[in-house]
Motif scaffolding. Structure first.
Motif, PDB file in Angstrom:
ATOM      1  N   ARG A   1      50.395  -0.792 -56.484  1.00 22.56           N
ATOM      2  CA  ARG A   1      49.548  -0.901 -55.305  1.00 22.56           C
ATOM      3  C   ARG A   1      48.287  -1.683 -55.674  1.00 22.56           C
ATOM      4  O   ARG A   1      47.214  -1.138 -55.840  1.00 22.56           O
ATOM      5  CB  ARG A   1      49.181   0.483 -54.771  1.00 22.56           C
ATOM      6  CG  ARG A   1      50.364   1.379 -54.430  1.00 22.56           C
ATOM      7  CD  ARG A   1      51.250   0.780 -53.363  1.00 22.56           C
ATOM      8  NE  ARG A   1      52.236   1.756 -52.874  1.00 22.56           N
ATOM      9  CZ  ARG A   1      53.451   1.454 -52.520  1.00 22.56           C
ATOM     10  NH1 ARG A   1      53.887   0.202 -52.611  1.00 22.56           N
ATOM     11  NH2 ARG A   1      54.274   2.378 -52.078  1.00 22.56           N
ATOM     12  N   SER A   2      48.484  -2.997 -55.875  1.00 22.77           N
ATOM     13  CA  SER A   2      47.351  -3.884 -56.142  1.00 22.77           C
ATOM     14  C   SER A   2      47.689  -5.255 -55.574  1.00 22.77           C
ATOM     15  O   SER A   2      48.825  -5.512 -55.171  1.00 22.77           O
ATOM     16  CB  SER A   2      47.063  -3.977 -57.646  1.00 22.77           C
ATOM     17  OG  SER A   2      48.049  -4.747 -58.309  1.00 22.77           O
ATOM     18  N   SER A   3      46.691  -6.130 -55.576  1.00 24.48           N
ATOM     19  CA  SER A   3      46.870  -7.455 -54.963  1.00 24.48           C
ATOM     20  C   SER A   3      47.382  -8.494 -55.948  1.00 24.48           C
ATOM     21  O   SER A   3      47.452  -9.683 -55.603  1.00 24.48           O
ATOM     22  CB  SER A   3      45.542  -7.933 -54.356  1.00 24.48           C
ATOM     23  OG  SER A   3      44.533  -8.007 -55.354  1.00 24.48           O
ATOM     24  N   ALA A   4      47.764  -8.078 -57.170  1.00 22.27           N
ATOM     25  CA  ALA A   4      48.268  -9.021 -58.173  1.00 22.27           C
ATOM     26  C   ALA A   4      49.255  -8.303 -59.081  1.00 22.27           C
ATOM     27  O   ALA A   4      49.419  -7.073 -59.019  1.00 22.27           O
ATOM     28  CB  ALA A   4      47.120  -9.613 -58.981  1.00 22.27           C
ATOM     29  N   GLY A   5      49.922  -9.092 -59.946  1.00 21.43           N
ATOM     30  CA  GLY A   5      50.929  -8.521 -60.820  1.00 21.43           C
ATOM     31  C   GLY A   5      50.340  -7.710 -61.960  1.00 21.43           C
ATOM     32  O   GLY A   5      49.169  -7.867 -62.346  1.00 21.43           O
TER      33      GLY A   5
ATOM     34  N   GLY B   1      60.777  -9.531 -71.653  1.00 20.66           N
ATOM     35  CA  GLY B   1      61.967  -9.988 -70.952  1.00 20.66           C
ATOM     36  C   GLY B   1      61.933  -9.800 -69.456  1.00 20.66           C
ATOM     37  O   GLY B   1      62.551 -10.567 -68.720  1.00 20.66           O
ATOM     38  N   SER B   2      61.258  -8.768 -68.956  1.00 24.26           N
ATOM     39  CA  SER B   2      61.226  -8.554 -67.525  1.00 24.26           C
ATOM     40  C   SER B   2      60.026  -9.272 -66.920  1.00 24.26           C
ATOM     41  O   SER B   2      59.032  -9.544 -67.580  1.00 24.26           O
ATOM     42  CB  SER B   2      61.130  -7.056 -67.204  1.00 24.26           C
ATOM     43  OG  SER B   2      62.236  -6.371 -67.730  1.00 24.26           O
ATOM     44  N   LYS B   3      60.119  -9.549 -65.647  1.00 28.67           N
ATOM     45  CA  LYS B   3      58.976 -10.121 -64.955  1.00 28.67           C
ATOM     46  C   LYS B   3      57.964  -9.027 -64.653  1.00 28.67           C
ATOM     47  O   LYS B   3      58.268  -7.845 -64.652  1.00 28.67           O
ATOM     48  CB  LYS B   3      59.427 -10.791 -63.664  1.00 28.67           C
ATOM     49  CG  LYS B   3      60.059  -9.844 -62.645  1.00 28.67           C
ATOM     50  CD  LYS B   3      60.474 -10.581 -61.395  1.00 28.67           C
ATOM     51  CE  LYS B   3      61.085  -9.607 -60.368  1.00 28.67           C
ATOM     52  NZ  LYS B   3      61.485 -10.299 -59.132  1.00 28.67           N
ATOM     53  N   GLN B   4      56.723  -9.448 -64.404  1.00 23.81           N
ATOM     54  CA  GLN B   4      55.695  -8.487 -64.037  1.00 23.81           C
ATOM     55  C   GLN B   4      56.054  -7.791 -62.721  1.00 23.81           C
ATOM     56  O   GLN B   4      56.855  -8.287 -61.926  1.00 23.81           O
ATOM     57  CB  GLN B   4      54.342  -9.184 -63.879  1.00 23.81           C
ATOM     58  CG  GLN B   4      53.610  -9.432 -65.178  1.00 23.81           C
ATOM     59  CD  GLN B   4      52.135  -9.715 -64.925  1.00 23.81           C
ATOM     60  OE1 GLN B   4      51.763 -10.323 -63.927  1.00 23.81           O
ATOM     61  NE2 GLN B   4      51.292  -9.285 -65.841  1.00 23.81           N
TER      62      GLN B   4
ATOM     63  N   PRO C   1      65.893  -2.434 -61.928  1.00 24.12           N
ATOM     64  CA  PRO C   1      65.691  -3.386 -60.833  1.00 24.12           C
ATOM     65  C   PRO C   1      64.263  -3.322 -60.311  1.00 24.12           C
ATOM     66  O   PRO C   1      63.675  -2.248 -60.204  1.00 24.12           O
ATOM     67  CB  PRO C   1      66.689  -2.904 -59.777  1.00 24.12           C
ATOM     68  CG  PRO C   1      66.858  -1.450 -60.049  1.00 24.12           C
ATOM     69  CD  PRO C   1      66.695  -1.276 -61.524  1.00 24.12           C
ATOM     70  N   ILE C   2      63.687  -4.485 -60.013  1.00 24.52           N
ATOM     71  CA  ILE C   2      62.340  -4.573 -59.440  1.00 24.52           C
ATOM     72  C   ILE C   2      62.470  -5.165 -58.046  1.00 24.52           C
ATOM     73  O   ILE C   2      63.082  -6.214 -57.858  1.00 24.52           O
ATOM     74  CB  ILE C   2      61.420  -5.434 -60.318  1.00 24.52           C
ATOM     75  CG1 ILE C   2      61.218  -4.749 -61.679  1.00 24.52           C
ATOM     76  CG2 ILE C   2      60.075  -5.675 -59.626  1.00 24.52           C
ATOM     77  CD1 ILE C   2      60.386  -5.545 -62.651  1.00 24.52           C
ATOM     78  N   ASN C   3      61.903  -4.445 -57.076  1.00 21.87           N
ATOM     79  CA  ASN C   3      62.040  -4.845 -55.684  1.00 21.87           C
ATOM     80  C   ASN C   3      60.676  -5.230 -55.087  1.00 21.87           C
ATOM     81  O   ASN C   3      59.686  -4.625 -55.408  1.00 21.87           O
ATOM     82  CB  ASN C   3      62.644  -3.705 -54.858  1.00 21.87           C
ATOM     83  CG  ASN C   3      63.997  -3.287 -55.390  1.00 21.87           C
ATOM     84  OD1 ASN C   3      64.860  -4.128 -55.616  1.00 21.87           O
ATOM     85  ND2 ASN C   3      64.174  -1.990 -55.608  1.00 21.87           N
TER      86      ASN C   3
ATOM     87  N   THR D   1      52.692  -7.565 -56.465  1.00 25.16           N
ATOM     88  CA  THR D   1      51.995  -6.835 -55.417  1.00 25.16           C
ATOM     89  C   THR D   1      52.985  -6.041 -54.565  1.00 25.16           C
ATOM     90  O   THR D   1      53.952  -6.594 -54.031  1.00 25.16           O
ATOM     91  CB  THR D   1      51.209  -7.801 -54.526  1.00 25.16           C
ATOM     92  OG1 THR D   1      50.281  -8.525 -55.331  1.00 25.16           O
ATOM     93  CG2 THR D   1      50.487  -7.064 -53.422  1.00 25.16           C
ATOM     94  N   ASN D   2      52.742  -4.718 -54.474  1.00 24.04           N
ATOM     95  CA  ASN D   2      53.569  -3.807 -53.676  1.00 24.04           C
ATOM     96  C   ASN D   2      55.037  -3.804 -54.083  1.00 24.04           C
ATOM     97  O   ASN D   2      55.893  -3.316 -53.338  1.00 24.04           O
ATOM     98  CB  ASN D   2      53.457  -4.127 -52.182  1.00 24.04           C
ATOM     99  CG  ASN D   2      52.104  -3.725 -51.629  1.00 24.04           C
ATOM    100  OD1 ASN D   2      51.546  -2.700 -52.010  1.00 24.04           O
ATOM    101  ND2 ASN D   2      51.561  -4.553 -50.751  1.00 24.04           N
ATOM    102  N   GLN D   3      55.337  -4.314 -55.268  1.00 20.78           N
ATOM    103  CA  GLN D   3      56.697  -4.198 -55.777  1.00 20.78           C
ATOM    104  C   GLN D   3      56.869  -2.846 -56.485  1.00 20.78           C
ATOM    105  O   GLN D   3      55.906  -2.231 -56.958  1.00 20.78           O
ATOM    106  CB  GLN D   3      57.016  -5.325 -56.748  1.00 20.78           C
ATOM    107  CG  GLN D   3      57.291  -6.664 -56.079  1.00 20.78           C
ATOM    108  CD  GLN D   3      57.812  -7.677 -57.077  1.00 20.78           C
ATOM    109  OE1 GLN D   3      57.335  -7.773 -58.204  1.00 20.78           O
ATOM    110  NE2 GLN D   3      58.809  -8.453 -56.657  1.00 20.78           N
ATOM    111  N   SER D   4      58.110  -2.406 -56.540  1.00 23.29           N
ATOM    112  CA  SER D   4      58.399  -1.143 -57.208  1.00 23.29           C
ATOM    113  C   SER D   4      59.537  -1.338 -58.200  1.00 23.29           C
ATOM    114  O   SER D   4      60.399  -2.201 -58.021  1.00 23.29           O
ATOM    115  CB  SER D   4      58.767  -0.055 -56.194  1.00 23.29           C
ATOM    116  OG  SER D   4      59.926  -0.414 -55.478  1.00 23.29           O
TER     117      SER D   4
END
Length: 665
Positions: free
Chosen positions: A513-517, A421-424, A663-665, A427-430
């Motif tokens: 901390r990576s360049s992709a989801g 249900g949630s998105k991946q 929440p994903i930021n 990159t650099n999201q928390s």
């Protein structure tokens, strides 16, 4: 002019008076008796008799006023290089003589009594009465022997005065105070103390009553001893009163008064006290909100560890154990590291296993030795990165620092799975992951024990964790494309700013901390409190010890399960290693007798050797279960320490948390 009619005992006088008390080895005083005793409820009893060079008795009849004056005098060292003079004076009325078997009221007919400690205000002894028991005179009517008892109700003073008298006397003393020490506010096991009553008079002292008062908290009780109403003590003999203090709710000092009364109504008041403390022994202290502190990176310092090479780290001297995140880089061969306390031999155990050339990380809880912790490399060369996540304190009974956390385990609870249900996590999201233990628990949560799993990564990278929105760049879990990898972590938790402040929900932040989801799975297995909750678990470290190695017994097939016996405890700090599975699989650990959780402990790929730490609860007979999901694999389990309650406590039921939208930021 009258002399001052006051009496008191101050400063070092107390110590001096106690020294005068007889022991059981001393002989009883011989008759006739020449003695001065002074006893009040709040001061040590003074006993000065004719065996002391300081004792004096004088008798005079001043011709001018025809008044009999009797003086008992003693000089006692106060233990500080000085001394205190004690004097008791009996005055007859003008123109009268004292007679036997007569009671005189001080001031009545100008007869009076004064008991004095020079230079110190105190009990107004002139307000009382005195009774002459026996009295003899010579042919000139001069007193040759006398026995006097003095009573002063205003301050409960009692004195026995004798000169060459056959009349016996009573005197007794008690332990001046009863400090029962400290008691942990969480412990239900009481602490005990003893008050001793010592008889120091020629006649036996009979106990009248024993009681407690001023115990506003209901902390203290009399639990026995040899003193009891009717018990009589001969000279130099003792009896005891046993006291107990139960658990107290705060770190304050609690007080009461023990009163011992003899059969003649004379009393002694003994202050009783105990101090509540919160021990930090075995409590976890997170380093800070940012997930950890880097203390070693051999790429920037000493260079890689070689075969059999060691390094010693000592980031927290005095700690009982360290919680570290250990990362290996640039390994030249498939290998493992072992971390153990300085002063111990290298154990047969591994802390992190890794394949050649792969960046791997594992949480390691290790006992702290006299000079810190040794890092031992088995073979090949490898760079080592170490982040200090927190530590378990040694702590003492008098440590009142409650910020360290006790551990409260619960059933593994999945609070986030981005595959459903949630998105991946890009990159650099928390992701801020909040949990809800209920209003009674939430404000006390200081850290979460979690198992983090990354799956479906598109590039190499790592996770950074903490309780802040901007977490430190130090890594907690490293991954490569297509990997499914897990790592245990203890993460400092803060209030969730995105929820209603009334709930004060504990939350952690996890950053990609990576360049992709990536897909992220978070399983919470317990929490650490602020040290104030009753019944939490405290950690005791051990040298790493192997509990299971199926390579020496039988590998686990698909669905295979083994029961492992650990040391006596409520839970164990484990390092679980999977060895060369035939297919993609995972291992799960849970208490024996409990329901097998759906959450995994360790994820494995075919042919690899990989480790993950966990805290495993124990079931019947101090046992836990380990199961393999698919294919065939070997498993190795090492124990690094034990979790248990303080003496007399019981771990309360711990509810699993309710997940909160993430929440994903």
């Amino acid at each position: 002019m009258r002399i001052s009619r006051t009496w008191s005992v101050i400063g070092g006088v107390i110590a001096a008076v106690v020294a005068l008390l007889p022991s059981g080895a001393q002989a009883a005083p011989p008759t006739p008796y020449s003695v001065m005793t002074i006893q009040v409820p709040t001061q040590p009893t003074v006993v000065i008799d004719s065996t002391s060079s300081a004792f004096q008795f004088t008798y005079q009849v001043p011709r001018t006023i025809d008044r009999e004056v009797l003086v008992w005098f003693g000089n006692v060292s106060n233990g500080a290089g000085g001394s205190t003079n004690y004097a008791a004076r009996i005055y007859s009325a003008v123109g009268q003589r004292l007679t036997a078997d007569t009671t005189y009221t001080s001031g009545s007919g100008n007869s009076w009594i004064a008991i004095v400690a020079t230079g110190a205000p105190g009990c107004q002894s002139g307000d009382g009465s005195f009774t002459v028991h026996d009295l003899t005179r010579d042919g000139q009517n001069a007193i040759t022997s006398i026995a006097v008892t003095v009573q002063n109700p205003s301050c409960d003073l009692h004195s026995e005065l004798r000169f060459n008298s056959p009349t016996p006397y009573t005197a007794w003393d008690v332990t001046p105070k009863a400090d029962l020490g400290t008691i942990n506010v969480h412990a239900s096991t009481p602490v005990n103390g003893t008050v001793t009553v010592t008889a120091s008079g020629s006649d036996p002292t009979a106990i009248g009553s024993i009681g407690l008062s001023n115990d506003t908290s209901g902390t203290f009780s009399v639990i026995g001893g040899t003193c009891a109403p009717g018990v009589a003590l001969d000279y130099g003999h003792t009896c005891t009163v046993r006291l107990s203090a139960k658990s107290v709710p705060t770190v304050d000092t609690y007080t009461a008064t023990l009163t011992v009364v003899d059969a003649a109504g004379r009393s002694r008041a003994i202050p009783v006290s105990v101090k509540g403390t919160i021990t930090s022994a075995g409590n976890f202290y997170p380093i800070g909100p940012d997930g950890g502190q880097r203390i070693l990176d051999t790429r920037n310092t000493s260079g890689p560890l070689g075969p059999g090479g060691t390094l010693t780290i000592n980031p927290k001297p005095g700690a009982a154990a360290l919680v570290l995140n250990v990362t290996v880089v640039n390994a030249s061969v498939d290998d493992f590291l072992t971390l153990y306390p300085t002063g111990a031999s290298t154990p047969n155990a591994s802390s992190i296993n890794f394949p050649k050339g792969v960046v791997e990380a594992n949480s390691v809880t290790v006992a702290n030795g006299p000079s810190g912790v040794v890092i031992f490399n088995h073979a090949g060369t490898v760079d080592v990165i170490v982040d200090l996540v927190g530590y378990y304190a040694t702590g003492g009974a008098d440590d009142t620092n409650s910020s360290g956390g006790q551990y409260f385990p619960h059933a593994p609870t999945r609070v986030l799975d981005t595959r459903t249900g949630s998105k991946q996590l890009g990159t650099n999201q928390s992701a801020r992951v909040a949990v809800d233990y209920g209003a009674a628990i939430n404000p006390h949560v200081r850290a979460l024990a979690v198992n983090l799993t990354v799956t479906n990564p598109k590039s190499s990278g790592f996770l950074a964790v903490g309780s802040n929105a901007s977490v430190t760049p130090t890594s907690t879990l490293n991954f490569t494309p297509g990997d499914t990898v897990a790592n245990f972590a203890i993460i400092s938790a803060g209030p969730d700013p995105d929820t209603d402040a009334r709930f004060n929900l504990p939350s952690i932040v996890i950053a990609n901390r990576s360049s992709a989801g990536i897909d992220l799975i978070v399983d919470v297995i317990g929490y650490y409190d602020d040290g104030t909750t009753l019944g939490g678990l405290h950690y005791t470290p051990t040298v790493p010890t192997r509990l299971l190695d199926t390579r020496t017994t039988q590998a686990l097939g698909a669905g295979g399960q083994v029961t492992v016996t650990g040391p006596t405890a409520k839970a164990l700090a484990l390092n679980v290693t999977g060895v060369q599975p035939t297919v993609n699989t995972y291992l799960t650990v849970w208490p024996n007798g409990g329901t097998r959780p759906t959450a995994s402990t360790l994820n494995l790929r075919p042919g690899e050797i990989r480790s993950n730490a966990t805290i495993a609860g124990l079931g019947t007979g101090n046992t836990f279960n380990l199961a393999n999901f698919a294919g065939t694999t070997n498993a190795v389990v090492d124990v690094d320490g034990t979790f248990d309650t303080l003496s007399g406590q019981t771990l309360p039921p711990v509810p699993a948390p309710l997940p909160v939208p993430t929440p994903i930021n």
